[in-house]
Design an enzyme around this catalytic site. Structure first.
Site, PDB file in Angstrom:
ATOM      1  N   GLU A 150      72.045  62.407  33.186  1.00  0.00           N
ATOM      2  CA  GLU A 150      72.394  63.070  34.447  1.00  0.00           C
ATOM      3  C   GLU A 150      73.706  62.530  35.028  1.00  0.00           C
ATOM      4  O   GLU A 150      73.996  62.741  36.211  1.00  0.00           O
ATOM      5  CB  GLU A 150      71.261  62.918  35.484  1.00  0.00           C
ATOM      6  CG  GLU A 150      69.887  63.315  35.015  1.00  0.00           C
ATOM      7  CD  GLU A 150      69.734  64.790  34.618  1.00  0.00           C
ATOM      8  OE1 GLU A 150      70.728  65.532  34.728  1.00  0.00           O
ATOM      9  OE2 GLU A 150      68.644  65.159  34.180  1.00  0.00           O
ATOM     10  N   GLU A 204      58.966  61.379  62.128  1.00  0.00           N
ATOM     11  CA  GLU A 204      60.215  60.709  61.725  1.00  0.00           C
ATOM     12  C   GLU A 204      61.039  61.537  60.724  1.00  0.00           C
ATOM     13  O   GLU A 204      62.227  61.272  60.552  1.00  0.00           O
ATOM     14  CB  GLU A 204      59.904  59.348  61.096  1.00  0.00           C
ATOM     15  CG  GLU A 204      59.518  58.268  62.098  1.00  0.00           C
ATOM     16  CD  GLU A 204      60.694  57.834  62.971  1.00  0.00           C
ATOM     17  OE1 GLU A 204      61.752  57.493  62.420  1.00  0.00           O
ATOM     18  OE2 GLU A 204      60.555  57.853  64.205  1.00  0.00           O
ATOM     19  N   HIS A 245      60.698  69.049  38.693  1.00  0.00           N
ATOM     20  CA  HIS A 245      61.394  67.929  38.051  1.00  0.00           C
ATOM     21  C   HIS A 245      61.455  66.693  38.948  1.00  0.00           C
ATOM     22  O   HIS A 245      60.950  65.634  38.559  1.00  0.00           O
ATOM     23  CB  HIS A 245      62.802  68.373  37.644  1.00  0.00           C
ATOM     24  CG  HIS A 245      63.565  67.339  36.877  1.00  0.00           C
ATOM     25  ND1 HIS A 245      64.330  67.623  35.775  1.00  0.00           N
ATOM     26  CD2 HIS A 245      63.684  65.991  37.064  1.00  0.00           C
ATOM     27  CE1 HIS A 245      64.866  66.511  35.306  1.00  0.00           C
ATOM     28  NE2 HIS A 245      64.490  65.503  36.073  1.00  0.00           N
TER      29      HIS A 245
END
Ligand code: 13P
Ligand code: ZN
Length: 306
Positions: A150, A204, A245
């Site tokens: 990647e 949050e 993924h």
């Protein structure tokens, strides 16, 4: 009287012999640790990889990470990386704004679990050529290998984030957090659907990712096409989901990169817990609630999500 204990020189010879016998690289047993491993950002990088593993984000070689060195860190790293540079190798895309820059990056096929145990074999320092088309290894991947598959996505993300944050963004972190991946089978693969679903799990969340979260449809990983799609979304977002993924997080620090990964995975988990009980939750955070969070926490909540 002679001692039966071997001295250090003898020990080194013995280790060489043992290494040869069991077929492993003897340097691994006898070499002193590289000065690279003493550099603070290298230590933090290694620590982040170990934390990701401990949180269950990295089966086998799943996930990868990269760090964009500051110019002064690059000077230190060049001094510490005493090996001969490797050959120039095409990146598979081009990142002209990163020409000459240095990156710490995990190796393809390397296990995150092994980064703290054997960093010199698991990660490397890579230099991008002036044109931004090729890279070469200056240190690391001792037993061979190349940066993560990647790497095109990491570098294209760094290029975009460096530009839009005026150099503040340094870390790109990719993991396979299971509950977020599961969510990509049940929610529409749209930025708005993921942003609203995740914001509404913990108060949050809109503080930690007020800009929302991007979604890339399922694509073949490891190439330029998915890198282009991801980096387009990184113009606007700090966190981008890859359908079926995983997740890419971009941040100014290792703590924040891991913090985003952990928060988003926890939000996905809460979504799953709620929806395991009911299809129609009775209540949640309202649009005015998000606007009030934006005001009080001084974060910009985009109106298009409300
Ligand atoms: P690498 O081992 O090449 O880093 O690949 C792992 C991964 O998660 C691919 O998306
Ligand atoms: Zn992956």
């Amino acid at each position: 009287m002679s001692s039966s204990n071997p001295d250090f020189a003898q020990l080194s010879i013995l280790l060489q012999q043992v290494a040869e016998r069991v077929g492993i690289n003897a340097d691994r047993l006898t070499a002193a640790p590289s000065p690279m491993l003493a550099l603070p950002f290298v230590r933090e990088f290694i620590r982040m990889c170990g934390i990701g593993d401990s949180l269950g984000f990295h089966e086998r070689n799943g996930g990868n990470a990269s760090y964009h060195l500051l110019p002064e860190e690059a000077d230190l790293a060049r001094a510490a990386a005493v090996n001969e540079p490797g050959p120039w190798i095409p990146i598979g895309t081009s990142v002209p704004e990163l020409g000459g820059h240095l990156f710490l990056v995990t190796g393809s096929g390397k296990f995150m679990r092994n980064v703290p145990y054997d960093p010199e074999a698991s990660i490397c320092l890579a230099e991008v050529n002036p044109a931004g088309t090729d890279y070469r290894i200056l240190w690391g991947l001792r037993d061979g290998g190349r940066p993560t598959s990647e790497f095109p996505t990491h570098l294209m993300n760094h290029e975009v984030k460096s530009r839009v944050t005026q150099g503040a963004c340094r870390v790109i972190y990719h993991a396979h957090p299971p509950q977020l991946i599961a969510l990509t089978y049940v929610l529409p693969l749209e930025d708005r659907a993921f942003t609203r679903a995740l914001w509404n799990t913990m108060t949050e969340c809109p503080v930690i990712f007020p800009e929302g979260i991007g979604v890339v449809r399922w694509m073949v990983p490891g190439g330029r096409d998915i890198a282009v799609e991801t980096s387009k979304l990184m113009e606007r977002y700090n966190n981008v989901v890859w359908a079926h993924h995983g997740l890419f997080c971009a941040a100014d620090s290792f703590d924040n990169a891991m913090g985003q990964m952990e928060t988003i995975e926890k939000a996905a988990r809460i979504w799953m817990l709620v929806h395991a009980v009911t299809d129609k939750p009775l209540q949640g955070i309202t649009d005015d609630g998000y606007r009030a969070i934006g005001r009080d926490f001084r974060v910009e909540i985009p109106e298009r999500f409300l």
